[in-house]
Structures are given as structure tokens and as C-alpha cells.
Design a protein around this motif. Sequence first.
Motif, mmCIF file in Angstrom:
data_model
loop_
_atom_site.group_PDB
_atom_site.id
_atom_site.type_symbol
_atom_site.label_atom_id
_atom_site.label_comp_id
_atom_site.label_asym_id
_atom_site.label_seq_id
_atom_site.Cartn_x
_atom_site.Cartn_y
_atom_site.Cartn_z
ATOM 1 N N MET A 161 0.841 -1.193 0.000
ATOM 2 C CA MET A 161 0.000 0.000 0.000
ATOM 3 C C MET A 161 0.879 1.248 0.000
ATOM 4 O O MET A 161 1.789 1.374 0.824
ATOM 5 N N ASP A 162 0.621 2.148 -0.935
ATOM 6 C CA ASP A 162 1.319 3.429 -0.981
ATOM 7 C C ASP A 162 0.584 4.384 -0.038
ATOM 8 O O ASP A 162 -0.485 4.902 -0.360
ATOM 9 N N HIS A 163 1.159 4.609 1.122
ATOM 10 C CA HIS A 163 0.467 5.366 2.157
ATOM 11 C C HIS A 163 0.127 6.780 1.711
ATOM 12 O O HIS A 163 -0.979 7.279 1.986
ATOM 13 N N ALA A 164 1.051 7.456 1.025
ATOM 14 C CA ALA A 164 0.804 8.832 0.607
ATOM 15 C C ALA A 164 -0.353 8.902 -0.383
ATOM 16 O O ALA A 164 -1.206 9.801 -0.308
ATOM 17 N N THR A 165 -0.414 7.935 -1.287
ATOM 18 C CA THR A 165 -1.485 7.920 -2.279
ATOM 19 C C THR A 165 -2.836 7.660 -1.624
ATOM 20 O O THR A 165 -3.842 8.306 -1.935
ATOM 21 N N VAL A 166 -2.860 6.715 -0.696
ATOM 22 C CA VAL A 166 -4.116 6.382 -0.016
ATOM 23 C C VAL A 166 -4.571 7.552 0.853
ATOM 24 O O VAL A 166 -5.774 7.877 0.904
ATOM 25 N N LEU A 167 -3.645 8.211 1.528
ATOM 26 C CA LEU A 167 -4.007 9.355 2.358
ATOM 27 C C LEU A 167 -4.569 10.488 1.499
ATOM 28 O O LEU A 167 -5.560 11.141 1.880
ATOM 29 N N ALA A 168 -3.966 10.723 0.342
ATOM 30 C CA ALA A 168 -4.473 11.765 -0.559
ATOM 31 C C ALA A 168 -5.869 11.410 -1.064
ATOM 32 O O ALA A 168 -6.739 12.287 -1.175
ATOM 33 N N LEU A 169 -6.103 10.131 -1.367
ATOM 34 C CA LEU A 169 -7.431 9.691 -1.797
ATOM 35 C C LEU A 169 -8.444 9.876 -0.682
ATOM 36 O O LEU A 169 -9.584 10.316 -0.920
#
Length: 262
Positions: free
Chosen positions: A1-9
Amino acid sequence: MDHATVLALYDRTMRRGAVPDGPGARVERDGDVVRQTGPAHAWNGVLWSGLTAATADGAIAAQIRHYTDLGLAFEWKLHDHDAPHDLAERLRAAGFRPEPEEALMVAESAALATPPVLPDGITLLAVTRPAQVRLVTEVHEEAFGTDAERLRVRLMEQLDARPDAVAAVVALDGGRPVSSARLELTPGGDFAGLWGGGTVPEWRGRGLYRALVAHRARIAAERGYRHLLVDASDMSRPILRRLGFARLGTTTPYVYEPAITG
């Protein structure tokens, strides 16, 4: 899981682009603030803000005026990546009271969508009728020691108006409810929220919390929701970590209660 991408989503869909979470509620944009306003038993508060040091105090005062004029207590849901860096101090100075910090945790629903492993004698009941809501509130009051009237009204309304957006489940020991939890499904969203997972004291540590996570993960995966989302307390955080949830950050509820006059 790409944490930065998921947080932005998460920020984009669940906060800036939020939809009302129940009947009678509306999501409003007030400058650089996104808030939800609804009846007193609903969740009222600030979902997202894009503030600076120059605009924060004015925005805080505007939200206090908005909810105070309506006679509503409200919550500013503050995340640790929100700006400006001293927003928490500004909220406290304006009269907000911080509640315990929670961990924002996420997992992929498909990875956890396994048949729930239940202790002997335990059965699961899907709460689909208003008459069954009392089972959820009985567990809530015994597990958390708090009044569940607001939960009762909100869940009754959800089951009546938007039954596809909520899935509540109760674990029964014979006819006695001993654990309960909810899954909230934002229409068209990517995240399914895990809420209200609670177990009565004598049944804790016997796998019911994990079983209800698995049960809700299967529902989320079947309905096309990729991620499970939970604001985790100190009690549930270690269990969720062992199940594979990743911590994206922290969130702290800052509560404002208008002064009672007259």
C-alpha cells in the motif's frame, strides 16, 4: 500500500468531497472549510479545512457562530497533517475540548474478507429491522458505559432511509447480544468505514472483535469498496495492526459545546 497515495485519496473523497452520512444531514463548503450540519442526534462538525496562519482564526470563529446559532454542539475532526501547524492550539484557545487521539488506520478489504471465526455458541445476526436496533444499543451501553440514544435514532433512520449505506451486525450468545459493530458505505466511494465495534467485558479477548472485522470486510469487498477505514482507539489499535491495518496518521476530535444561556 502506498500510504501517501491512499491518504491523498482519503482527503479528497472522504473529507473535501464528503457526502452526508445520514438522513437530514447536509455537507456545506464555507470558504476553505467543509462541514456537515444536521439534526442534534447526527454527527455535526468540520470534516476538512485548508487553512493558513492568516485565515485559521477567522474560519474557527465562523464555524462557532454557525453551529451556535443553530444550538448545536459540534466537532472539528483534526488530522495531524492539517495546516497550519498550530491549528490544535488555536482550537483550544477558541474553547474547543480535545478528546482522546485516535489512529487513522486502513486496510484492503479483499485481504481481510475471510469467513469469521466465531467462538462456540456464538451466532451473528444482521441488523436489518428497526426492532433489532435495541440489540446494538444494548451492547454499546454495556461495552462503552455511555448512553446510546443518539446511536439508536441515527441507526433507525439509516435503516429506514438508506439501508444500502449501513450494515450493522450483532454477535449473540444464545439470545443475549455480546458484541456489535457497524459498516458505513459511502455511495460511490472507495472507503468503507468500520464503526462502533464493541464487546461486553466478559467476552473480550475471545476473538469477537476480529470476527466482526472479517464479517464487515466481506461485505465491503462484495460491494466493491477497496479500503476499510477506522479511527482506532488504544484498545483496538493492536488488534487491527495484527490483522494487517496500516496507520496513515492520527485524528483528534475537538469538541465545541455552545454556552447555555437563559
